[in-house]
Design a protein around this motif. Structure first.
Motif, PDB file in Angstrom:
ATOM      1  N   TYR A 173       0.856  -1.175   0.000  1.00 29.29           N
ATOM      2  CA  TYR A 173       0.000   0.000   0.000  1.00 29.29           C
ATOM      3  C   TYR A 173       0.897   1.233   0.000  1.00 29.29           C
ATOM      4  O   TYR A 173       1.993   1.201   0.572  1.00 29.29           O
ATOM      5  N   PHE A 174       0.419   2.317  -0.579  1.00 32.28           N
ATOM      6  CA  PHE A 174       1.150   3.580  -0.468  1.00 32.28           C
ATOM      7  C   PHE A 174       0.153   4.718  -0.322  1.00 32.28           C
ATOM      8  O   PHE A 174      -1.008   4.599  -0.718  1.00 32.28           O
ATOM      9  N   ALA A 175       0.617   5.806   0.300  1.00 30.11           N
ATOM     10  CA  ALA A 175      -0.295   6.908   0.576  1.00 30.11           C
ATOM     11  C   ALA A 175       0.468   8.224   0.631  1.00 30.11           C
ATOM     12  O   ALA A 175       1.659   8.254   0.947  1.00 30.11           O
ATOM     13  N   GLY A 176      -0.237   9.286   0.323  1.00 32.44           N
ATOM     14  CA  GLY A 176       0.317  10.623   0.420  1.00 32.44           C
ATOM     15  C   GLY A 176      -0.259  11.350   1.609  1.00 32.44           C
ATOM     16  O   GLY A 176      -1.424  11.159   1.963  1.00 32.44           O
ATOM     17  N   TRP A 177       0.568  12.180   2.208  1.00 25.09           N
ATOM     18  CA  TRP A 177       0.178  12.989   3.350  1.00 25.09           C
ATOM     19  C   TRP A 177       0.708  14.404   3.121  1.00 25.09           C
ATOM     20  O   TRP A 177       1.389  14.662   2.137  1.00 25.09           O
ATOM     21  N   LYS A 178       0.443  15.291   4.036  1.00 22.41           N
ATOM     22  CA  LYS A 178       0.847  16.683   3.872  1.00 22.41           C
ATOM     23  C   LYS A 178       2.370  16.813   3.756  1.00 22.41           C
ATOM     24  O   LYS A 178       2.866  17.567   2.911  1.00 22.41           O
ATOM     25  N   ASN A 179       3.106  16.089   4.591  1.00 23.62           N
ATOM     26  CA  ASN A 179       4.553  16.266   4.645  1.00 23.62           C
ATOM     27  C   ASN A 179       5.377  15.037   4.273  1.00 23.62           C
ATOM     28  O   ASN A 179       6.601  15.079   4.344  1.00 23.62           O
TER      29      ASN A 179
END
Length: 117
Positions: free
Chosen positions: A57-63
């Motif tokens: 799984y991969f994900a983007g966040w603010k930082n």
């Protein structure tokens, strides 16, 4: 409330361009390392699959961007991963620093190998 996405493309499109560029490259690296890779949204984030089963799984966040879960590996792999480890099963890669795409590829390759029948 969390936004629900039907596709990985829709998920990626929701991010600012700089983050989206990193996520698209992570996506490509993961696909390159997992034979017969497919993808879908699972747990509201992109999931790269093999034979229809989740591998990574991969994900983007603010930082940062994250990759989950983390595979077992040798001491050298563990040492390379240590600066990015965030809990037992998560790697966080800060967006303000160069992203170690080669390490992300190693994560995917090990996960694919460990999940192979």
């Amino acid at each position: 409330m969390t936004t629900k996405f039907d596709t990985v493309d829709a998920y990626l499109a929701s991010f600012p361009e700089a983050t989206r560029t990193v996520l698209e490259r992570v996506r490509g690296v993961l696909h390159d390392q997992i034979p017969g890779a497919g993808e879908r949204i699972s747990y509201d984030i992109p999931t790269v699959t093999a034979a229809g089963k989740p591998v990574v799984y991969f994900a983007g966040w603010k930082n940062h961007v994250s990759v989950y879960p983390l595979p077992d590996g040798d001491e050298a792999f563990a040492a390379d991963l240590a600066p990015y480890r965030s809990g037992p099963g998560t790697a966080k890669f800060p967006l303000r620093k160069p992203i170690p795409y080669e390490l992300i590829g190693r994560i995917a390759a090990l996960l694919a190998e460990q999940r192979a029948p």
